[in-house]
Structures are given as structure tokens and as C-alpha cells.
Design a protein around this motif. Structure first.
Motif, PDB file in Angstrom:
ATOM      1  N   VAL A  36     -11.872 -11.765 -10.988  1.00 32.50           N
ATOM      2  CA  VAL A  36     -11.478 -10.396 -11.352  1.00 32.50           C
ATOM      3  C   VAL A  36     -12.686  -9.670 -11.944  1.00 32.50           C
ATOM      4  O   VAL A  36     -13.323 -10.174 -12.885  1.00 32.50           O
ATOM      5  CB  VAL A  36     -10.323 -10.382 -12.378  1.00 32.50           C
ATOM      6  CG1 VAL A  36      -9.926  -8.937 -12.705  1.00 32.50           C
ATOM      7  CG2 VAL A  36      -9.121 -11.151 -11.870  1.00 32.50           C
ATOM      8  N   TYR A  37     -12.966  -8.486 -11.415  1.00 30.69           N
ATOM      9  CA  TYR A  37     -14.057  -7.660 -11.936  1.00 30.69           C
ATOM     10  C   TYR A  37     -13.549  -6.836 -13.116  1.00 30.69           C
ATOM     11  O   TYR A  37     -12.562  -6.108 -13.000  1.00 30.69           O
ATOM     12  CB  TYR A  37     -14.583  -6.738 -10.838  1.00 30.69           C
ATOM     13  CG  TYR A  37     -15.659  -5.775 -11.290  1.00 30.69           C
ATOM     14  CD1 TYR A  37     -16.885  -6.234 -11.764  1.00 30.69           C
ATOM     15  CD2 TYR A  37     -15.458  -4.386 -11.225  1.00 30.69           C
ATOM     16  CE1 TYR A  37     -17.876  -5.351 -12.172  1.00 30.69           C
ATOM     17  CE2 TYR A  37     -16.444  -3.498 -11.622  1.00 30.69           C
ATOM     18  CZ  TYR A  37     -17.646  -3.991 -12.108  1.00 30.69           C
ATOM     19  OH  TYR A  37     -18.626  -3.112 -12.516  1.00 30.69           O
ATOM     20  N   VAL A  38     -14.223  -6.973 -14.288  1.00 31.32           N
ATOM     21  CA  VAL A  38     -13.779  -6.269 -15.496  1.00 31.32           C
ATOM     22  C   VAL A  38     -14.718  -5.127 -15.878  1.00 31.32           C
ATOM     23  O   VAL A  38     -14.554  -4.510 -16.936  1.00 31.32           O
ATOM     24  CB  VAL A  38     -13.631  -7.247 -16.688  1.00 31.32           C
ATOM     25  CG1 VAL A  38     -12.599  -8.306 -16.377  1.00 31.32           C
ATOM     26  CG2 VAL A  38     -14.970  -7.883 -17.057  1.00 31.32           C
ATOM     27  N   GLY A  39     -15.687  -4.829 -15.031  1.00 35.69           N
ATOM     28  CA  GLY A  39     -16.518  -3.649 -15.226  1.00 35.69           C
ATOM     29  C   GLY A  39     -17.479  -3.726 -16.391  1.00 35.69           C
ATOM     30  O   GLY A  39     -17.998  -4.780 -16.745  1.00 35.69           O
ATOM     31  N   LYS A  40     -17.654  -2.565 -17.007  1.00 35.09           N
ATOM     32  CA  LYS A  40     -18.588  -2.412 -18.118  1.00 35.09           C
ATOM     33  C   LYS A  40     -18.094  -1.250 -18.960  1.00 35.09           C
ATOM     34  O   LYS A  40     -17.552  -0.273 -18.433  1.00 35.09           O
ATOM     35  CB  LYS A  40     -19.993  -2.128 -17.574  1.00 35.09           C
ATOM     36  CG  LYS A  40     -21.103  -2.019 -18.615  1.00 35.09           C
ATOM     37  CD  LYS A  40     -22.417  -1.701 -17.921  1.00 35.09           C
ATOM     38  CE  LYS A  40     -23.531  -1.484 -18.943  1.00 35.09           C
ATOM     39  NZ  LYS A  40     -23.964  -2.718 -19.585  1.00 35.09           N
ATOM     40  N   SER A  41     -18.246  -1.334 -20.258  1.00 31.85           N
ATOM     41  CA  SER A  41     -17.789  -0.238 -21.116  1.00 31.85           C
ATOM     42  C   SER A  41     -18.720   0.957 -21.001  1.00 31.85           C
ATOM     43  O   SER A  41     -19.921   0.812 -20.746  1.00 31.85           O
ATOM     44  CB  SER A  41     -17.711  -0.702 -22.578  1.00 31.85           C
ATOM     45  OG  SER A  41     -19.002  -0.942 -23.090  1.00 31.85           O
ATOM     46  N   ASN A  42     -18.161   2.147 -21.171  1.00 31.90           N
ATOM     47  CA  ASN A  42     -18.929   3.400 -21.203  1.00 31.90           C
ATOM     48  C   ASN A  42     -19.749   3.639 -19.937  1.00 31.90           C
ATOM     49  O   ASN A  42     -20.865   4.148 -19.993  1.00 31.90           O
ATOM     50  CB  ASN A  42     -19.856   3.426 -22.425  1.00 31.90           C
ATOM     51  CG  ASN A  42     -19.100   3.308 -23.724  1.00 31.90           C
ATOM     52  OD1 ASN A  42     -18.082   3.968 -23.915  1.00 31.90           O
ATOM     53  ND2 ASN A  42     -19.563   2.450 -24.613  1.00 31.90           N
TER      54      ASN A  42
ATOM     55  N   LYS B  43     -17.925   4.687 -16.767  1.00 31.22           N
ATOM     56  CA  LYS B  43     -16.718   4.880 -15.961  1.00 31.22           C
ATOM     57  C   LYS B  43     -17.025   5.201 -14.505  1.00 31.22           C
ATOM     58  O   LYS B  43     -16.495   4.555 -13.591  1.00 31.22           O
ATOM     59  CB  LYS B  43     -15.874   5.991 -16.575  1.00 31.22           C
ATOM     60  CG  LYS B  43     -14.560   6.210 -15.844  1.00 31.22           C
ATOM     61  CD  LYS B  43     -13.795   7.415 -16.387  1.00 31.22           C
ATOM     62  CE  LYS B  43     -13.311   7.186 -17.796  1.00 31.22           C
ATOM     63  NZ  LYS B  43     -12.462   8.318 -18.258  1.00 31.22           N
ATOM     64  N   GLU B  44     -17.866   6.180 -14.245  1.00 30.45           N
ATOM     65  CA  GLU B  44     -18.111   6.604 -12.865  1.00 30.45           C
ATOM     66  C   GLU B  44     -18.854   5.532 -12.080  1.00 30.45           C
ATOM     67  O   GLU B  44     -18.543   5.289 -10.909  1.00 30.45           O
ATOM     68  CB  GLU B  44     -18.890   7.927 -12.850  1.00 30.45           C
ATOM     69  CG  GLU B  44     -18.110   9.100 -13.406  1.00 30.45           C
ATOM     70  CD  GLU B  44     -16.793   9.303 -12.680  1.00 30.45           C
ATOM     71  OE1 GLU B  44     -16.772   9.192 -11.433  1.00 30.45           O
ATOM     72  OE2 GLU B  44     -15.776   9.567 -13.348  1.00 30.45           O
ATOM     73  N   ARG B  45     -19.825   4.888 -12.697  1.00 33.18           N
ATOM     74  CA  ARG B  45     -20.562   3.830 -12.001  1.00 33.18           C
ATOM     75  C   ARG B  45     -19.639   2.656 -11.686  1.00 33.18           C
ATOM     76  O   ARG B  45     -19.701   2.070 -10.602  1.00 33.18           O
ATOM     77  CB  ARG B  45     -21.756   3.376 -12.846  1.00 33.18           C
ATOM     78  CG  ARG B  45     -22.792   4.459 -13.062  1.00 33.18           C
ATOM     79  CD  ARG B  45     -24.098   3.905 -13.607  1.00 33.18           C
ATOM     80  NE  ARG B  45     -23.967   3.297 -14.914  1.00 33.18           N
ATOM     81  CZ  ARG B  45     -24.019   3.955 -16.065  1.00 33.18           C
ATOM     82  NH1 ARG B  45     -24.157   5.289 -16.056  1.00 33.18           N
ATOM     83  NH2 ARG B  45     -23.923   3.337 -17.215  1.00 33.18           N
ATOM     84  N   VAL B  46     -18.777   2.319 -12.641  1.00 35.72           N
ATOM     85  CA  VAL B  46     -17.837   1.218 -12.427  1.00 35.72           C
ATOM     86  C   VAL B  46     -16.847   1.573 -11.318  1.00 35.72           C
ATOM     87  O   VAL B  46     -16.461   0.706 -10.517  1.00 35.72           O
ATOM     88  CB  VAL B  46     -17.099   0.880 -13.742  1.00 35.72           C
ATOM     89  CG1 VAL B  46     -15.914  -0.043 -13.478  1.00 35.72           C
ATOM     90  CG2 VAL B  46     -18.053   0.228 -14.737  1.00 35.72           C
ATOM     91  N   LYS B  47     -16.447   2.840 -11.239  1.00 33.62           N
ATOM     92  CA  LYS B  47     -15.544   3.265 -10.165  1.00 33.62           C
ATOM     93  C   LYS B  47     -16.169   3.005  -8.795  1.00 33.62           C
ATOM     94  O   LYS B  47     -15.509   2.510  -7.865  1.00 33.62           O
ATOM     95  CB  LYS B  47     -15.228   4.759 -10.309  1.00 33.62           C
ATOM     96  CG  LYS B  47     -14.060   5.085 -11.206  1.00 33.62           C
ATOM     97  CD  LYS B  47     -13.776   6.582 -11.133  1.00 33.62           C
ATOM     98  CE  LYS B  47     -12.604   6.953 -12.035  1.00 33.62           C
ATOM     99  NZ  LYS B  47     -12.343   8.420 -11.997  1.00 33.62           N
ATOM    100  N   LYS B  48     -17.431   3.368  -8.653  1.00 30.65           N
ATOM    101  CA  LYS B  48     -18.121   3.180  -7.373  1.00 30.65           C
ATOM    102  C   LYS B  48     -18.230   1.694  -7.037  1.00 30.65           C
ATOM    103  O   LYS B  48     -18.025   1.284  -5.883  1.00 30.65           O
ATOM    104  CB  LYS B  48     -19.514   3.813  -7.436  1.00 30.65           C
ATOM    105  CG  LYS B  48     -19.486   5.338  -7.521  1.00 30.65           C
ATOM    106  CD  LYS B  48     -20.889   5.901  -7.638  1.00 30.65           C
ATOM    107  CE  LYS B  48     -20.853   7.423  -7.785  1.00 30.65           C
ATOM    108  NZ  LYS B  48     -22.222   7.991  -7.961  1.00 30.65           N
ATOM    109  N   ILE B  49     -18.561   0.889  -8.045  1.00 29.99           N
ATOM    110  CA  ILE B  49     -18.685  -0.554  -7.817  1.00 29.99           C
ATOM    111  C   ILE B  49     -17.329  -1.152  -7.446  1.00 29.99           C
ATOM    112  O   ILE B  49     -17.225  -1.985  -6.529  1.00 29.99           O
ATOM    113  CB  ILE B  49     -19.264  -1.242  -9.069  1.00 29.99           C
ATOM    114  CG1 ILE B  49     -20.725  -0.818  -9.277  1.00 29.99           C
ATOM    115  CG2 ILE B  49     -19.158  -2.759  -8.968  1.00 29.99           C
ATOM    116  CD1 ILE B  49     -21.297  -1.214 -10.614  1.00 29.99           C
ATOM    117  N   THR B  50     -16.291  -0.717  -8.134  1.00 29.96           N
ATOM    118  CA  THR B  50     -14.940  -1.204  -7.836  1.00 29.96           C
ATOM    119  C   THR B  50     -14.563  -0.888  -6.394  1.00 29.96           C
ATOM    120  O   THR B  50     -13.998  -1.733  -5.678  1.00 29.96           O
ATOM    121  CB  THR B  50     -13.920  -0.571  -8.798  1.00 29.96           C
ATOM    122  OG1 THR B  50     -14.245  -0.939 -10.138  1.00 29.96           O
ATOM    123  CG2 THR B  50     -12.508  -1.040  -8.487  1.00 29.96           C
TER     124      THR B  50
END
Length: 698
Positions: free
Chosen positions: A532-538, A540-547
């Protein structure tokens, strides 16, 4: 008999006096006439009548020119002036006497200073504000008489006859030429009235908060004799101008010198008014500070006392009166009374208007799951009173309020400044959201229950600090602590005995390599692995693209919304704050050490991962170490088959550990709570502390 030439001579004398008078000597003269006997005069009703006279006479020469004089019967306020009859009985004689003095002295050619001093000598026993108001009343009689005849001379036979004797038709005939003079009189009357009301306002200041000896007030008291002098002299100047118009030749009627003199005097009195208003503002500030200090101490004492229920405390905080319904209910947005919170545990949600919608969403979900628990949440929005409340702030407030299923104050301005001060100084609110827990008696049982709510939801009810400590004593480092309530699949995977991998970061190339290799190792090792990918704090937009990339390339599972990722990282921060509020060190606390490690991974530019077998068997490392371990799986495969995958992975991490590293731990700013000493997750040495200022609109 009135002598126009003598009036002109007097006017020149006044100009010299205006420009060269010795203020010190003049003040000695004025003070010598002042011997108040302590009697009080209620000047407010008199001022109201004076204002009525000036208001009805206001059209003045413009009304004569344009033929738009108002009907006095329609204009005048017919409501009786409360308490005026008794005041009039006591003051009618002195008002009439000064009215005569103004008429006689101004007609007889006396200079303005002499007439002004004559007025002061008639009022030795009155206070400064009474002297000015009584004098203004006397002038208003003269002024009103003049315009009463002028307004009625064309419609009333008596007024017409009187106007002929006063030669008012000549004045009306030259109305256009006299307009500048009458405008100057009107402007001077306005500033005279402003100064008069200002002097009266000083006398009405509450003596329990400011005395005449207090520096702001004593400074003002030193200005008031001068202000009184120039105010009364301005009345004399206006009366002289009006009286001087009667019987004056055409040349004198059309002269602009008098208008200039009156304008100069209006400028001087206007400056005096400015000084008085400024000093009055300082006095009000002093009063507010004294009153606020008194109210603040009352609030402090209120919180120190014990009550049978929480009504007294909540009224002191939210709104103490009964004239409005101060709360809005979240579910139906109806206005309600504070009594709806009586004998309940209350969580005071304190924030500014920049509260994140994710915070509201998570708390709303927890609130909706409270079922029969006897507690309520109340939002207290803290706004900066030094900046004007504008439409943008109103929209922010209403938008946040619309998202909240709990109680909110109807408007932020309901909270008194002393309450905001108490929240900031005693509860240490700065900007970060907080939840102050009050028991059913209104006693503070946890200064900030936000962190335990973020970690355990409703389980810590009734949200006391003791309950929080008890939960930590029974808690262990386990996967449910990290993701409980965020991902409904994980509890099922745990029951099925699967290996679960949480990973994060924003390096998509590392993510591709890591997920691909992890699947290969799992297949080789014969284990069932879920990632499960849990992203990174602060981010948001970069994590959206990676997701989106992870989903499109089917690299692993992802959480379906931003809130889940935000909650994961916020929950870790809450664990840190909850653990460190008592100054605990990471080396003495397994959970705190692991939380700091994952947060330091988040502060890195690289990826990271954590693998769990079941609930309590966990291993974590930075992205480089994890990927290298999987790339070298053949070197520890036999160990994994013999002793178990998780222990073997842990031993491989230890072998790959090197002393060279650079760990960063980035924490959101809070008031206190962060320990002075934070040890490195890699080597255990104390970390250096830096300050970082960050602006990111991602």
C-alpha cells in the motif's frame, strides 16, 4: 446702537488676539474663574435640544436661496426630552443671562476675549463640561431666534414684522453674497459641537477604571480648559457675525474677511478636537486594558472554582448573557442555547479560520461514530480582532461551519477578547488546532485531547489526560496503531496471515523498482504480500500524480482519497506530540522511537518502506536499504527459509547499516511538546535542531 465700523475694528483686534495671545496668561485668567462647587449637571438632555436647534436651522442660507426651508412642525422631534423640565428649572436663568450677554456684548463692540471671559465669570461654580454646554445652549437660543424669524418671515405676519425691524430682508436680498460667511458659521458650529460632546464624553468615563489623576486622563484634563476657552470664544465669534449682519452696509455684507476668520477659527478648534479625540482614544484604551485585566482575572478565578455542572464555565467562555441563542447546531443549523451542553463532556474545538478541511472531515467521521457517548464538540473560532472582519473571512467561517456536524458559535465576534487571551495564554493556542476537554462540571481534564482522538478515535472517552496515559501504558508498536480506521483491508489481511508492506516517498523511479522487486522476492520466498502506498505529508499534488501512476501501472494498492494519506501522517505526528508532552525521550520508548523513525523517513527525499507479518512483527528501513536488501535476496534467502522472512530481513538491514547518513525530522510548529533532545533513528545520536520556514501551495 450697533456700529459697523466699530465691528470691523473689533474684528481686526480679534485677529491679532487669535494670532498672538499669550496662552499661559490666558490659562491663568481662565483658571482664576474656575471654582466648582461639586454639583452635577445632566448635560445630555440639553445637548439633545441644542442639536435639534442646529439641525432644524441647518438649511440656513441655502434654504433661503433655494426656497427649500423645512416646515418646522414636520422637522422637529415631538418626543418629550426625558428629565429636561427639572434641568431647565435650574438652568433657565443662567442660560438666559448668557444669551443676553452674547447679544449685548456682540452688539456693543466688545472684543471676543472680553466677552468670553465675561461668560466664564458667570459660570464659576460649574464643571468644565457644564460651562461649555450652558454657553452653547445660550448661543443656540440666539442662533435659533435668528433663523426662526428668517424661516417664517415670508409666511408669518409676526415674523415678517420682526424681520423688518432687524433688517433681515436686506440679508435675504444679499443671500448669495453671504453664503460663504454662513457656511463658515455652520462649519464652526459643527466643530464647536464636536468639541463640546468630546469634553462631556471625558466626564462620563468610568472612574473605577480611570481617575483624573491617571496619566491619560490627567493629560486630557490639562487640555480641557484651553478647549473650553476656544469653544466658547467660537460661539462668541459666531454670535458676533450674526449680530453684526443686522444693519450692516452692502460693502460690509459682501466682505469675505469674516468668512476667512471664522474658517481659521474652525481650523484651530478642529485641531483641538483632534487632540481631544486622540487623548480620548488613549483613555479608552487604558479603560479597556483595566476592564480586560479585571475580566481576565474573573475568568481565571471562574476556572479555579468547582461547580455542580458546566453551565457557568461555558457561559463565561462562549456568551454570558441570555439575550441571544449563541450556538448553531451542526445537524440542522438551528440556533440553540448553551443549556444543550449541560452535564456533558465538552470538547472545545479551537482553531483559526485556516483550519484544513481534512481535519474537519476526520473529526466529523469520529464524531458521527460516537453513538451513545455523552459528549459534544463546540467550535470556538479564534480571529484577529486587530484586522477588520471582511467578506472573505465571513465566507471562510460559513464554509467551515457548513462542514461541521457539531455545535459552533454563531459568529466569532461572540468570543470576548479576554476569552481569546485566556485561550492563548493558559491553553497555549497559537495556530494549530486543539481540543480542550471539559468534564460535565466544566473542569479542564485534558488541555489538548486532539492527539488521543486522532490516534484512538472515541475509545479514549471521556478524554482525560489520565485516560490517555492509561492507553499508552497498554499500547504496543503494531500495525493497527499505524493504520487502524484508515484502511479496512488491512485488518482482513492480518487475519489471513499476509505480509503487509506500507511504503512512501515521491521518487517514482524508486517506487517502480521497489514494487517490482518486492513482488519478485515475495514470489521467490513463497509469501503472500500486499503493498500500500501511503504517500508523503505536505505534498498533496505530487502524491496525487504518483498515485495515479501507481494505479495506471498497477504497481500496488493505493488509498482512494487525500484524506486517508493526510490522516496517516497527522496521526503519526499526534503520536509524537502525545508521547513527548511529558518530556519522554525516544531511547526509553519503543513506540516513540519508531514514530520518529518513520517521520524522519518522511523528511527525506528518498523513499522508505515498512513490512509487517501479522500485527506486531514489523521491520522498516529507508528506500535505499530496502531496495538493496531485495536486490541481494539470494544472500539471505536461506536464512529467511530457515528462521523466517521477517527476522532474516531485520538481520540483513543490520548488515547494510553504515555510519554515513543524513536524517531529517520535519515537524509542524507547535507550542511546546517537542523534547529538547531528539535522537537520530539511524545511529541514536542527538540530532541538531534547526528552524525551517516553509511555504508550499501544493
Amino acid at each position: 446702537m450697533y456700529n459697523p465700523a466699530k465691528a470691523q475694528q473689533r474684528s481686526k483686534s480679534d485677529r491679532r488676539m487669535f494670532s498672538s495671545s499669550d496662552d499661559t496668561a490666558m490659562m491663568k485668567q481662565i483658571q482664576a474663574t474656575h471654582a466648582p462647587d461639586g454639583s452635577e449637571v445632566d448635560v445630555k438632555p440639553i445637548i439633545k435640544v441644542i442639536e435639534d436647534i442646529f439641525r432644524i436651522a441647518a438649511p440656513g442660507i441655502d434654504g433661503v436661496i433655494n426656497g427649500t426651508q423645512e416646515n418646522a412642525d414636520e422637522s422637529v422631534d415631538k418626543t418629550p426630552v426625558e428629565g429636561f423640565d427639572g434641568i431647565l428649572d435650574a438652568l433657565a436663568y443662567i442660560i438666559n443671562k448668557i444669551t443676553c450677554e452674547l447679544s449685548c456684548k456682540c452688539s456693543g463692540g466688545a472684543d471676543a476675549h472680553t466677552t468670553t471671559m465675561a461668560v466664564f465669570n458667570m459660570l464659576p461654580n460649574y464643571s468644565w463640561e457644564a460651562k461649555v454646554v450652558i454657553s452653547l445652549a445660550a448661543f443656540a437660543v440666539n442662533y435659533g431666534n435668528f433663523w426662526l424669524v428668517a424661516q417664517l418671515c415670508n409666511t408669518n405676519p409676526l415674523a415678517k414684522s420682526v424681520s423688518l425691524l432687524k433688517q433681515l430682508p436686506d440679508i435675504i436680498e444679499h443671500a448669495v453674497s453671504l453664503k460663504s460667511r454662513f457656511d463658515a458659521i455652520k462649519s464652526l458650529i459643527k466643530v464647536v459641537l464636536d468639541v463640546t460632546k468630546c469634553i462631556v464624553e471625558f466626564n462620563e468615563l468610568p472612574t473605577q477604571y480611570i481617575s483624573h489623576e491617571t496619566p491619560p486622563m490627567s493629560t486630557a484634563m490639562a487640555l480641557i480648559p484651553t478647549a473650553s476657552y476656544w469653544t466658547i470664544q467660537s460661539m462668541v465669534a459666531c454670535a458676533s457675525q450674526i449680530t453684526g449682519l443686522l444693519g450692516m452696509s452692502y460693502e460690509h455684507l459682501t466682505s469675505t474677511t469674516e468668512a476667512w476668520e471664522l474658517s481659521s477659527l474652525a481650523h484651530k478648534v478642529g485641531n483641538i478636537h483632534g487632540h481631544l479625540r486622540s487623548q480620548l482614544g488613549i483613555c479608552y484604551q487604558h479603560i479597556d486594558e483595566k476592564r480586560d485585566a479585571e475580566m481576565y482575572q474573573m475568568l481565571v478565578r471562574t476556572f479555579e472554582m468547582t461547580y455542580p455542572d458546566n453551565s457557568r464555565i461555558l457561559r463565561a467562555l462562549i456568551y454570558p448573557k441570555d439575550d441571544i441563542l449563541p450556538l448553531t447546531e451542526g445537524s440542522n443549523k438551528k440556533r440553540v442555547n448553551i443549556d444543550v451542553l449541560r452535564r456533558k463532556t465538552v470538547l472545545l474545538l479551537i482553531s483559526d479560520l485556516d483550519m484544513h478541511h481534512e481535519e474537519v472531515a476526520v473529526l466529523a467521521q469520529i464524531h458521527d461514530e460516537k453513538e451513545e457517548l455523552n459528549y459534544e464538540i463546540v467550535w470556538l473560532p479564534i480571529v484577529d480582532r486587530s484586522t477588520p472582519w471582511n467578506e472573505e473571512n465571513q465566507n471562510k467561517f460559513q464554509q467551515l461551519q457548513s462542514l461541521m456536524p457539531w455545535y459552533t458559535v454563531v459568529k466569532p465576534s461572540l468570543l470576548e477578547p479576554v476569552v481569546i487571551r485566556y485561550i492563548k495564554e493558559v491553553w497555549h493556542f497559537s495556530k494549530k488546532l486543539m481540543l480542550v476537554a471539559l468534564d460535565p462540571q466544566g473542569k479542564v481534564v485534558c488541555p489538548n485531547a486532539l492527539h488521543m482522538v486522532m490516534i484512538w478515535g472515541n475509545f479514549p472517552y471521556p478524554f482525560t489526560s489520565t485516560r490517555e496515559e492509561s492507553l499508552w501504558k497498554d499500547e504496543t508498536w503494531r500495525l493497527e496503531l499505524l493504520v487502524g480506521g484508515i484502511d479496512s483491508n488491512i485488518p482482513e489481511w492480518i487475519r489471513e496471515g499476509k505480509y503487509i508492506c506500507l511504503y512512501g516517498g515521491e521518487d517514482i523511479e524508486w517506487i517502480r523498482k521497489f514494487t517490482t522487486k518486492a513482488k519478485e522476492v515475495a514470489a521467490t520466498a513463497g509469501i503472500s504480500l500486499e503493498m500500500v502506498y501511503v504517500g508523503k505529508s505536505n505534498a498533496k499534488e505530487r502524491v496525487k500524480k504518483i498515485t495515479q501512476t501507481i494505479i495506471e501501472e498497477k504497481l500496488s494498492s493505493c488509498w482512494p482519497n487525500d484524506i486517508s494519506i493526510w490522516f496517516f501522517w497527522t496521526r503519526l505526528e499526534s503520536m509524537l506530540f502525545s508521547k513527548t508532552k511529558d518530556g519522554k525521550a525516544a531511547e526509553n520508548d519503543k513506540i516513540l522511537a519508531e514514530v520518529l523513525t518513520i517521520l524522519s523517513f518522511n523528511g527525506s527525499d528518498l523513499g522508505w518502506a515498512l513490512i509487517s507479518k501479522g500485527s506486531a512483527e514489523l521491520a522498516r528501513a529507508n528506500g535505499e536499504t530496502f531496495l538493496k536488501s531485495f536486490n541481494e535476496y539470494d544472500t539471505w534467502e536461506e536464512d529467511a527459509r530457515a528462521g523466517g522472512f521477517m527476522p532474516a530481513l531485520g538481520r540483513k538491514f543490520e548488515k547494510l547499516h553504515t555510519p554515513q547518513h543524513c536524517s531529517r525530522l520535519i515537524l509542524p510548529g507547535i507550542n511546546g511538546g517537542i523534547p529538547e533532545k531528539v535522537v537520530c533513528a539511524e545511529c541514536g545520536r542527538p540530532m541538531e535542531k534547526y528552524f525551517m520556514y516553509r511555504c508550499c501551495n501544493d
